[in-house]
Write a protein that holds these residues in place. Structure first.
Motif, mmCIF file in Angstrom:
data_model
loop_
_atom_site.group_PDB
_atom_site.id
_atom_site.type_symbol
_atom_site.label_atom_id
_atom_site.label_comp_id
_atom_site.label_asym_id
_atom_site.label_seq_id
_atom_site.Cartn_x
_atom_site.Cartn_y
_atom_site.Cartn_z
ATOM 1 N N HIS A 140 32.606 51.365 57.033
ATOM 2 C CA HIS A 140 31.352 52.094 57.796
ATOM 3 C C HIS A 140 30.572 50.769 58.300
ATOM 4 N N ALA A 143 28.097 46.829 58.047
ATOM 5 C CA ALA A 143 28.435 46.529 56.764
ATOM 6 C C ALA A 143 27.295 45.820 56.024
ATOM 7 N N LEU A 144 26.133 46.302 56.003
ATOM 8 C CA LEU A 144 24.880 45.656 55.720
ATOM 9 C C LEU A 144 24.901 45.719 53.974
ATOM 10 N N ASN A 145 25.614 46.419 53.260
ATOM 11 C CA ASN A 145 25.903 46.575 51.690
ATOM 12 C C ASN A 145 26.457 45.284 51.528
ATOM 13 N N GLU A 146 27.926 45.113 52.094
ATOM 14 C CA GLU A 146 28.614 44.172 51.710
ATOM 15 C C GLU A 146 28.185 42.753 52.249
ATOM 16 N N LEU A 148 24.835 42.247 51.971
ATOM 17 C CA LEU A 148 23.750 41.879 50.868
ATOM 18 C C LEU A 148 24.517 41.475 49.628
ATOM 19 N N ALA A 149 25.671 41.896 49.269
ATOM 20 C CA ALA A 149 26.214 41.693 48.027
ATOM 21 C C ALA A 149 27.116 40.166 48.283
ATOM 22 N N GLU A 151 29.736 39.793 50.003
ATOM 23 C CA GLU A 151 31.134 40.113 50.209
ATOM 24 C C GLU A 151 31.782 39.418 51.471
ATOM 25 N N SER A 164 17.261 51.233 57.646
ATOM 26 C CA SER A 164 17.954 50.577 56.930
ATOM 27 C C SER A 164 17.549 48.805 57.071
ATOM 28 N N TYR A 166 16.401 45.262 56.209
ATOM 29 C CA TYR A 166 16.452 44.372 55.003
ATOM 30 C C TYR A 166 15.693 43.138 55.357
ATOM 31 N N TYR A 280 24.714 40.576 62.363
ATOM 32 C CA TYR A 280 24.001 40.696 61.308
ATOM 33 C C TYR A 280 24.560 39.496 60.348
ATOM 34 N N HIS A 282 23.088 36.917 56.418
ATOM 35 C CA HIS A 282 22.201 36.805 55.319
ATOM 36 C C HIS A 282 21.618 35.523 55.423
#
Length: 310
Positions: A140, A143-146, A148-149, A151, A164, A166, A280, A282
């Motif tokens: 997807h 890949a914002l969840n990855e 944030l995690a 990864e 969305s 953050y 993006y 972090h």
């Protein structure tokens, strides 16, 4: 009730370096010198540790402090734990792009890699020749969840939905582009009727059922005929060049692919929002030095390219 680490909760961890120093030196005086303590302070610390662990730990034999059986069992684990903590807690050296060999994980699609990395690598060969990258295709975008995690270190993608956002993430607006249509060179014009009558090749990196153009066509009351859906853009221009299929894509990609395949570029015969690519990252990346430096480099890169070309 919190019952995690019950022994550690009642143990002053500052006593572990005392144990380790006495065990290695077999001497209270030498251990005290290493730890910059007085011998009386070290002896007091050792007494506290004996009381906590309910074991004499060391006994004097002549001029040496000899370990008990229990102390000999503990010593390897304590030495290993202290060495590991010391290594992990050592302040990171200042990042040096000229000598780094760090490897950053980047979430991409074929198009976002094509949009960013030719220009980026042209610059990094001078400023950070040892910096390495591993590309990852994810199911997807963005890949914002990855991200944030932890990864991946960077995610190259399209604009995220408004809800969305953050606070932990930084965004770079890399560029905005318009959609065009590529065709084999035999086609002389492209009207809306021509577009709707033709069959289409559609690149769907995340196996999505509908793209931006399909949604816009539906809003206008139209629907296109999709002959091929593929997750990769690599073969697409060559399929277009040898068939009557059409393909819509950003102009910058079409201009680059035109050099490799015999294709013609037409304006898209209906209006759609511009194509936006974002980068993006972090704010507290695990590879802080390399990630912060690359983030700064990416923000400056368009200006650097202009300067290099003048």
């Amino acid at each position: 009730m919190n019952i995690m680490h019950p022994t550690l909760r009642r143990l002053d961890l500052n006593l572990l370096p005392v144990f380790d120093a006495v065990y290695r030196h077999r001497s209270v005086r030498q251990a005290a010198e290493e730890l910059a303590m007085s011998t009386s302070a070290l002896s007091h610390a050792l007494s506290r540790l004996r009381a906590t662990l309910n074991d004499p730990l060391f006994y004097r034999e002549g001029h040496l402090m000899c370990p008990s059986v229990y102390a000999s069992q503990l010593a390897p684990a304590i030495a290993s734990a202290l060495a590991h903590l010391n290594h992990q807690l050592t302040p990171q050296a200042e990042f040096n792009p000229a000598t780094t060999t760090d490897c950053l994980q980047i979430a991409i699609t074929d198009f976002t890699a094509l949009s960013i990395f030719p220009a980026l690598m042209a610059e990094l060969q001078y400023t950070a020749p040892g910096l390495r990258f591993e590309f990852r295709y994810l199911p997807h975008s963005p890949a914002l969840n990855e991200l944030l995690a932890g990864e991946v270190d960077f995610a190259l993608g399209f604009s995220a939905p408004q809800d969305s956002h953050y606070a932990e993430l930084d965004e770079i607006d890399w560029f905005t582009d318009e959609y065009v249509v590529i065709s084999n060179p035999r086609r002389q014009q492209l009207t809306l009727d021509d577009y709707l009558a033709a069959r289409h090749l559609v690149v769907t990196p995340w196996n999505e059922s509908k793209g931006v153009l399909d949604r816009e066509l539906e809003r206008l009351g139209y629907r296109r005929q999709v002959a091929i859906k593929t997750p990769s853009m690599l073969s697409a221009p060559f399929i277009i060049a040898d068939s009557d299929l059409l393909m819509a894509l950003p102009r910058s990609a079409a201009e680059k692919l035109k050099q490799a395949a015999g294709i013609t570029i037409f304006a898209l015969p209906f209006a759609v929002p511009p194509f936006e690519v974002k980068i993006y990252s972090h704010k507290r990346s695990g590879k802080r030095g390399a990630a912060q430096w690359l983030h700064k480099m990416l923000k400056e890169l368009p200006h650097m390219q202009t300067t290099r070309n003048t």
